[in-house]
Structures are given as C-alpha cells and as structure tokens.
Motif scaffolding. Structure first.
Motif, PDB file in Angstrom:
ATOM      1  N   GLU A   1       0.558  -2.616 -19.998  1.00  0.00           N
ATOM      2  CA  GLU A   1       1.967  -2.231 -19.997  1.00  0.00           C
ATOM      3  C   GLU A   1       2.444  -2.096 -18.553  1.00  0.00           C
ATOM      4  OE1 GLU A   1       4.039  -1.668 -22.655  1.00  0.00           O
ATOM      5  OE2 GLU A   1       2.544  -2.017 -24.213  1.00  0.00           O
ATOM      6  N   ASN A   2       2.039  -3.068 -17.748  1.00  0.00           N
ATOM      7  CA  ASN A   2       2.432  -3.149 -16.348  1.00  0.00           C
ATOM      8  C   ASN A   2       2.398  -4.639 -16.001  1.00  0.00           C
ATOM      9  OD1 ASN A   2       2.434  -3.282 -13.501  1.00  0.00           O
ATOM     10  ND2 ASN A   2       1.349  -1.338 -13.297  1.00  0.00           N
ATOM     11  N   PRO A   3       3.514  -5.221 -15.547  1.00  0.00           N
ATOM     12  CA  PRO A   3       3.543  -6.660 -15.287  1.00  0.00           C
ATOM     13  C   PRO A   3       2.613  -7.116 -14.160  1.00  0.00           C
ATOM     14  CG  PRO A   3       5.577  -5.616 -14.525  1.00  0.00           C
ATOM     15  CD  PRO A   3       4.796  -4.572 -15.275  1.00  0.00           C
ATOM     16  N   ASN A   4       2.074  -6.193 -13.398  1.00  0.00           N
ATOM     17  CA  ASN A   4       1.137  -6.558 -12.324  1.00  0.00           C
ATOM     18  C   ASN A   4      -0.279  -6.816 -12.820  1.00  0.00           C
ATOM     19  OD1 ASN A   4       3.185  -6.268 -10.377  1.00  0.00           O
ATOM     20  ND2 ASN A   4       2.804  -4.071 -10.250  1.00  0.00           N
ATOM     21  N   TYR A   5      -0.514  -6.641 -14.128  1.00  0.00           N
ATOM     22  CA  TYR A   5      -1.845  -6.838 -14.699  1.00  0.00           C
ATOM     23  C   TYR A   5      -1.794  -7.964 -15.733  1.00  0.00           C
ATOM     24  CZ  TYR A   5      -3.204  -2.431 -12.557  1.00  0.00           C
ATOM     25  OH  TYR A   5      -3.487  -1.445 -11.660  1.00  0.00           O
TER      26      TYR A   5
ATOM     27  N   ASP B   1     -16.885  -6.422 -21.944  1.00  0.00           N
ATOM     28  CA  ASP B   1     -17.788  -6.978 -20.934  1.00  0.00           C
ATOM     29  C   ASP B   1     -18.364  -5.923 -19.993  1.00  0.00           C
ATOM     30  OD1 ASP B   1     -17.352  -9.493 -22.043  1.00  0.00           O
ATOM     31  OD2 ASP B   1     -15.659  -9.902 -20.718  1.00  0.00           O
ATOM     32  N   GLY B   2     -18.833  -4.825 -20.581  1.00  0.00           N
ATOM     33  CA  GLY B   2     -19.531  -3.803 -19.804  1.00  0.00           C
ATOM     34  C   GLY B   2     -18.662  -2.688 -19.257  1.00  0.00           C
ATOM     35  N   GLU B   3     -17.351  -2.726 -19.498  1.00  0.00           N
ATOM     36  CA  GLU B   3     -16.444  -1.693 -18.989  1.00  0.00           C
ATOM     37  C   GLU B   3     -15.505  -1.225 -20.084  1.00  0.00           C
ATOM     38  OE1 GLU B   3     -15.845   0.011 -16.097  1.00  0.00           O
ATOM     39  OE2 GLU B   3     -17.716  -0.820 -15.333  1.00  0.00           O
ATOM     40  N   PHE B   4     -15.113   0.052 -20.002  1.00  0.00           N
ATOM     41  CA  PHE B   4     -14.087   0.572 -20.891  1.00  0.00           C
ATOM     42  C   PHE B   4     -12.715   0.302 -20.283  1.00  0.00           C
ATOM     43  CE2 PHE B   4     -17.598   3.140 -22.471  1.00  0.00           C
ATOM     44  CZ  PHE B   4     -17.373   3.083 -23.835  1.00  0.00           C
ATOM     45  N   THR B   5     -11.752   0.027 -21.159  1.00  0.00           N
ATOM     46  CA  THR B   5     -10.371  -0.158 -20.738  1.00  0.00           C
ATOM     47  C   THR B   5      -9.454   0.354 -21.836  1.00  0.00           C
ATOM     48  OG1 THR B   5      -8.763  -1.730 -19.828  1.00  0.00           O
ATOM     49  CG2 THR B   5     -10.154  -2.523 -21.646  1.00  0.00           C
ATOM     50  N   VAL B   6      -8.244   0.711 -21.478  1.00  0.00           N
ATOM     51  CA  VAL B   6      -7.236   1.112 -22.465  1.00  0.00           C
ATOM     52  C   VAL B   6      -6.088   0.119 -22.360  1.00  0.00           C
ATOM     53  CG1 VAL B   6      -6.169   2.834 -20.928  1.00  0.00           C
ATOM     54  CG2 VAL B   6      -5.824   2.999 -23.398  1.00  0.00           C
ATOM     55  N   LYS B   7      -5.726  -0.488 -23.509  1.00  0.00           N
ATOM     56  CA  LYS B   7      -4.666  -1.495 -23.561  1.00  0.00           C
ATOM     57  C   LYS B   7      -4.020  -1.463 -24.942  1.00  0.00           C
ATOM     58  CE  LYS B   7      -5.610  -3.537 -19.544  1.00  0.00           C
ATOM     59  NZ  LYS B   7      -6.230  -2.406 -18.871  1.00  0.00           N
ATOM     60  N   ARG B   8      -2.871  -2.123 -25.051  1.00  0.00           N
ATOM     61  CA  ARG B   8      -2.201  -2.287 -26.342  1.00  0.00           C
ATOM     62  C   ARG B   8      -2.801  -3.508 -27.037  1.00  0.00           C
ATOM     63  NH1 ARG B   8       1.934   0.182 -28.362  1.00  0.00           N
ATOM     64  NH2 ARG B   8       2.747   0.911 -26.371  1.00  0.00           N
TER      65      ARG B   8
ATOM     66  N   SER C   1      -7.697   6.264 -15.468  1.00  0.00           N
ATOM     67  CA  SER C   1      -7.805   5.950 -14.049  1.00  0.00           C
ATOM     68  C   SER C   1      -7.175   4.577 -13.849  1.00  0.00           C
ATOM     69  CB  SER C   1      -9.278   5.941 -13.633  1.00  0.00           C
ATOM     70  OG  SER C   1      -9.386   5.706 -12.260  1.00  0.00           O
ATOM     71  N   GLY C   2      -6.062   4.524 -13.165  1.00  0.00           N
ATOM     72  CA  GLY C   2      -5.397   3.242 -12.940  1.00  0.00           C
ATOM     73  C   GLY C   2      -3.971   3.244 -13.441  1.00  0.00           C
ATOM     74  N   GLN C   3      -3.306   2.114 -13.248  1.00  0.00           N
ATOM     75  CA  GLN C   3      -1.865   1.997 -13.516  1.00  0.00           C
ATOM     76  C   GLN C   3      -1.516   0.914 -14.535  1.00  0.00           C
ATOM     77  OE1 GLN C   3       0.495   4.055 -12.033  1.00  0.00           O
ATOM     78  NE2 GLN C   3      -1.305   5.162 -11.335  1.00  0.00           N
ATOM     79  N   SER C   4      -2.481   0.341 -15.232  1.00  0.00           N
ATOM     80  CA  SER C   4      -2.185  -0.802 -16.105  1.00  0.00           C
ATOM     81  C   SER C   4      -1.357  -0.439 -17.333  1.00  0.00           C
ATOM     82  CB  SER C   4      -3.477  -1.496 -16.550  1.00  0.00           C
ATOM     83  OG  SER C   4      -4.175  -0.731 -17.506  1.00  0.00           O
ATOM     84  N   MET C   5      -1.242   0.855 -17.675  1.00  0.00           N
ATOM     85  CA  MET C   5      -0.522   1.247 -18.887  1.00  0.00           C
ATOM     86  C   MET C   5       0.680   2.160 -18.586  1.00  0.00           C
ATOM     87  SD  MET C   5      -1.852  -0.375 -21.379  1.00  0.00           S
ATOM     88  CE  MET C   5      -1.314   0.482 -22.855  1.00  0.00           C
TER      89      MET C   5
ATOM     90  N   GLY D   1       3.777   1.540 -18.303  1.00  0.00           N
ATOM     91  CA  GLY D   1       4.936   1.248 -19.145  1.00  0.00           C
ATOM     92  C   GLY D   1       4.861   1.904 -20.510  1.00  0.00           C
ATOM     93  N   ALA D   2       3.664   2.284 -20.939  1.00  0.00           N
ATOM     94  CA  ALA D   2       3.478   2.992 -22.214  1.00  0.00           C
ATOM     95  C   ALA D   2       3.415   4.498 -21.987  1.00  0.00           C
ATOM     96  CB  ALA D   2       2.199   2.508 -22.892  1.00  0.00           C
ATOM     97  N   GLY D   3       3.622   4.928 -20.743  1.00  0.00           N
ATOM     98  CA  GLY D   3       3.600   6.360 -20.447  1.00  0.00           C
ATOM     99  C   GLY D   3       2.216   6.905 -20.161  1.00  0.00           C
ATOM    100  N   LEU D   4       1.236   6.029 -19.947  1.00  0.00           N
ATOM    101  CA  LEU D   4      -0.119   6.478 -19.616  1.00  0.00           C
ATOM    102  C   LEU D   4      -0.309   6.319 -18.114  1.00  0.00           C
ATOM    103  CD1 LEU D   4      -2.209   4.791 -22.465  1.00  0.00           C
ATOM    104  CD2 LEU D   4      -0.942   6.942 -22.502  1.00  0.00           C
ATOM    105  N   ASP D   5      -0.352   7.437 -17.419  1.00  0.00           N
ATOM    106  CA  ASP D   5      -0.452   7.435 -15.969  1.00  0.00           C
ATOM    107  C   ASP D   5      -1.844   7.853 -15.516  1.00  0.00           C
ATOM    108  OD1 ASP D   5       2.349   6.796 -15.372  1.00  0.00           O
ATOM    109  OD2 ASP D   5       2.764   8.750 -16.271  1.00  0.00           O
TER     110      ASP D   5
END
Length: 147
Positions: free
Chosen positions: A118-122, A98-105, A64-68, A70-74
């Motif tokens: 993998e998004n310059p806006n984050y 800190d209480g939330e799940f996130t997906v990042k490199r 859910s979201g757009q932070s990745m 650039g890695a092809g995760l939409d």
C-alpha cells in the motif's frame, strides 16, 4: 514474550491477564465541543477481550518499514494477527515468503495470488510455484502510538 524477529516484523504472543482492564468511558469522545463531565459512565474494558477472539491462534507483531502506509500500517505499529481466519481477497495478511515474513494486502483471482503493498514505492509481488509461500495469519487490528 518475543517469538521471532525478521526484517519487517517482530512477533509476540499475547499474555492475557485475568481481571485486567482500564477504565472505559462509555460516552463517546467528542472531537468537537466538550461534553459535561457528569455525563460520563465509567466501567472497565479489557483490550484482550476486545481485540483477541481466539487466544491460541492470535499473535502480535510490530511493523518495520513503510510498504503498508497507505493502509494505515506505519513503522512500529503493533498488529493483532489471527491465524484461525481464512485468507481471502483484499484481506491484509502476514505471509512467509522465501524465508522472510512480510505484511501485504492479498489479491486473489483466477490468474493467481499477488501481495499488494500500500505504497507506490514498493513492487507488487506475484506468487509462483517457485516461491516458498505461506499465508501465516490475517491482520485484525492495528494499535498505534500517537505521540
């Protein structure tokens, strides 16, 4: 089966069904000129067997979201996550921060650990001792809808 829903990920456990599988055409699909139909060799393939190496340690999560992007995760892509794999530099990881799940490199060096979107806006997130942080699993595959 739904396990957990956070702002950025929704987790599911895989349900392996014996003797399941779809027809697999072992010819390679041409993106150029079509291949004659009589060349097709038909067999069955199970995506469970192809994508899940360790059933007890594997989970699915919807992005859910757009932070990745650039890695092809939409948004709404389905991730295959293996908790038995060792995290290392440059792997894409599902983390509890800190209480939330996130997906990042993962970016790891002598100075510390960073979570790289993998998004310059984050922003890049530097992990410190003040963070409640766990690397929950490594992303092994992404399943996309193309329609």
């Amino acid at each position: 089966m739904l396990l957990h829903k956070s702002k950025s990920l929704t987790f599911f456990t895989p349900e392996l069904v014996p003797n399941s599988g779809a027809v697999f055409l072992d010819t390679g699909i041409s993106a150029g000129f079509p291949s004659p139909a009589e060349d097709f060799k038909e067999e069955r393939i199970s995506l469970d067997r192809e994508l899940i190496k360790n059933k007890e340690a594997t989970f699915f999560a919807k992005v859910s979201g757009q932070s990745m992007i650039g890695a092809g995760l939409d948004d709404n892509d389905l991730l295959v996550i293996d908790r038995s794999l060792e995290p290392s530099h440059n792997k894409i990881a599902v983390c509890f921060l800190d209480g939330e799940f996130t997906v990042k490199r993962l970016k790891v060096d002598a100075e510390g650990v960073w979570l790289q979107p993998e998004n310059p806006n984050y922003p890049i997130i530097r992990i410190t001792d003040a963070n409640d942080f766990v690397i929950w699993g490594i992303v092994t595959n992404v399943i996309k809808k193309v329609y």
